[in-house]
Scaffold this motif. Structure first.
Motif: not given
Length: 260
Positions: A39-46, A176-184, A189-199
């Protein structure tokens, strides 16, 4: 790396955790393996600003990402994991990292301590606080030569934290849940904008429980594979008697779900 994991929460619990409106019913899965549906979750159309429905969608994908440009899957390796340090530059993951970042819900994962180059003690690694965790995932839709399409995915990994390093040098990336929206958010958000989450997850987030070698066999799909294994003496092999072939247990085969 991450080569086995589990999702034993109910569909309602999983939907609430991921922030999706609903998820199709699924059984508890104790031993999810490569090539099986995950199971995977993605952001859909606004959504309309006035709507109270979520813009996130939950989909089943085959675990093992196949880039869109692959011509013959027989000559291409199974991409279960994507190294977070290089995914944005790698041809296999670059497009998914930019356009199809996903969340993979899990109750925990399994890892094996290597002994002399061989798979040794198995561990069930779960959130110390209980509940669900979301791994960073990537999704890619592969169009087969015959015209059919198949959604595929990989779990992202990073260097192991201090809780896991004595078992393996890699671990899944936790979002983490607080970062779900930014990651999706692949639109803003470009890949460089979410690189800090990849820790690595913070120390103390996971607990590692030694388990028997029942988890080594994909056919073993019951909760007993997560039971703590206690060796009778130092050096004992972590083994239990596996289920006899031909005796179908709850959760075998069809309960593991199928995309095909």
């Amino acid at each position: 790396m991450c080569g086995r994991f589990a999702l034993t929460a109910t569909p309602d619990q999983t939907a609430t955790f991921l922030g999706v409106d609903e998820i199709e019913p699924f059984p508890a899965r104790y031993n999810i393996a490569p090539t099986q549906p995950v199971l995977m979750t993605l952001a859909g159309a606004p959504r309309d600003p006035g709507s109270n429905r979520s813009d996130r969608t939950a989909v089943l994908v085959r675990w093992g990402l196949i880039p869109a440009w692959v011509k013959d899957t027989r000559d291409f390796p199974l991409l279960l994991n994507a190294r977070s340090e290089s995914a944005a530059e790698k041809a296999s993951f670059r497009a998914a990292m930019r356009h199809r970042r996903a969340l993979v819900p899990a109750s925990g994962f399994y890892e094996w301590r290597q002994t002399g180059g061989r798979k040794g003690q198995a561990y069930w690694i779960r959130p110390a606080h209980g509940g669900l965790v979301a791994f960073a995932g990537l999704m890619e839709t592969y169009a087969e030569p015959g015209g059919s399409e198949m959604d595929t995915g990989a779990i992202m990994t990073t260097a192991a934290n201090t809780d896991i390093a004595h078992i393996h040098d890699r671990m899944p990336v936790v979002i983490h849940p607080g970062d779900f929206s930014r990651w999706l958010d692949c639109r803003g958000q470009e890949p460089r904008d979410v690189a800090d989450l990849l820790r690595p997850a913070e120390p103390g987030f996971f607990e590692a429980i030694p388990v028997s070698d029942l988890v080594n066999k994909v056919a073993n799909t019951g909760p007993e594979i997560q039971e703590r294994f206690v060796a009778s003496s130092e050096g004992d092999a972590p083994q239990q008697k596996a289920a006899k072939p031909g005796r179908k247990k709850p959760g075998d085969d069809t309960d593991q779900m199928s995309l095909f």
